[in-house]
Design a protein around this motif. Structure first.
Motif: not given
Ligand code: GDP
Length: 301
Positions: A109-116, A253-257, A281-283
């Motif tokens: 959780n939190g790694v960016g699954k949903t966003t991906t 994920t999150k290789l920006d920043g 990024g988050e978009k």
């Molecule tokens: P999940 O719990 O694994 O489903 O994670 P989420 O998809 O909810 O993402 C957790 C947080 O990481 C959110 O605030 C997203 O906007 C952020 N996030 C996801 N992918 C990226 C990314 O590639 N870059 C950045 N900067 N943030 C990201």
């Protein structure tokens, strides 16, 4: 490759120092390269492999020239990464005979699954594919809510059930629905709690078995999502996860920043699993197709 700015800056400044004014591969170049790679989060094991490859390729103290040296380093770094056997993901195509193409998304959780998932759905849709999402992380209300928001944003249907319902049942419904609708791609979210490994293993195993009841050779992809900004911790997490369930591809994920992008090399090399996507990024558009040569190239530019 805007998103990789910080990794590039840190990596490039280190590498530039290593090869500045150098035209032979001597002890100093190798030592400094080793230090630069480890400092860029490439990890000691992968760094040693890269150094060994370079040593093998170039006889010590042989003249190669500065730009040749840079090129050679790039090539050898790229070579420690594995390629995906099927390249159709690059164009968000569905491999022949695999419709609906079922992707299971796993990760902590939190790694960016949903966003991906949202980004993938968007890209598949843009490529003309009918996509359906499955909310099989039934343990967190927020997970279902977030995925629902992404499904609306992208404009794709989602299959979900009440909180606490059986994840296998959601996966089953999603795949059945995809077959009924003639969808091209199914993307299923799963829960990712590593504190109980046995339970996680059992649950993912059950989801896979249930999917196979509908489509025997599915899931076609088990995509592990990792947070690259955690550096070497992402590698440790990946090792734990791949010991729990079979993973066929990676999204980092999150290789920006972050300046820790070198960890992509460590993860892909140590696990011998292809990295297919990187998140910058988050978009919705902040997902890049990973290409090892482009990635390494960009680190040197
Ligand atoms: P999940 O719990 O694994 O489903 O994670 P989420 O998809 O909810 O993402 C957790 C947080 O990481 C959110 O605030 C997203 O906007 C952020 N996030 C996801 N992918 C990226 C990314 O590639 N870059 C950045 N900067 N943030 C990201």
């Amino acid at each position: 490759d805007q998103g990789l700015q910080k990794t590039k800056e840190s990596f490039l400044s280190k590498i530039t120092k290593v090869i500045a004014g150098k035209s032979t591969v001597d002890e100093e170049v190798l030592d400094n390269l080793e230090e630069a790679l480890v400092g860029a989060d490439v990890g000691i094991d992968t760094t040693i492999q890269i150094i060994k490859r370079i040593e093998k390729r170039v006889a010590k103290d042989k003249y190669v020239g500065t730009s040749e040296l840079g090129k050679l380093l790039q090539e050898e770094i790229a070579e420690v990464l594995v390629d995906a056997p099927d390249q159709s993901y690059r164009n968000f195509d569905v491999p022949a005979g695999k419709k609906p193409y079922v992707i299971l998304i796993v990760g902590v959780n939190g790694v960016g699954k949903t966003t991906t998932i949202g980004k993938l759905a968007h890209n598949y849709k843009k490529a003309g594919k009918e996509v359906i999402l499955g909310a099989a992380d039934t343990f967190r209300a927020a997970a279902v809510d977030q995925l629902t928001i992404w499904s609306e944003r992208v404009g794709v249907p989602i299959v979900k059930q009440a909180m606490g319902s059986d994840p296998g049942a959601v996966a089953f419904d999603t795949v059945q629905s995809a077959v009924a609708k003639g969808s091209d791609v199914v993307i299923i979210d799963t829960a990712g709690r590593l504190h109980n490994k046995a339970h996680l293993m059992e649950e993912l195993g059950k989801i896979k078995r249930v999917i196979k009841k509908v489509i025997p050779d599915a899931p076609h992809e088990v995509l592990l999502v990792l947070d690259g900004s955690t550096g070497q911790n992402a590698l440790e997490q990946a090792k734990q996860f791949t010991a729990t369930t079979e993973v066929s591809a990676l999204a980092i994920t999150k290789l920006d920043g972050t300046a820790k992008g070198g960890v992509v090399l460590a993860i892909a090399n140590q696990l011998q699993i292809p990295v297919k996507y990187i998140g910058v990024g988050e978009k919705i558009d902040d997902l890049l197709i990973f290409d090892k040569h482009e990635f390494v190239d960009s680190l040197f530019k």
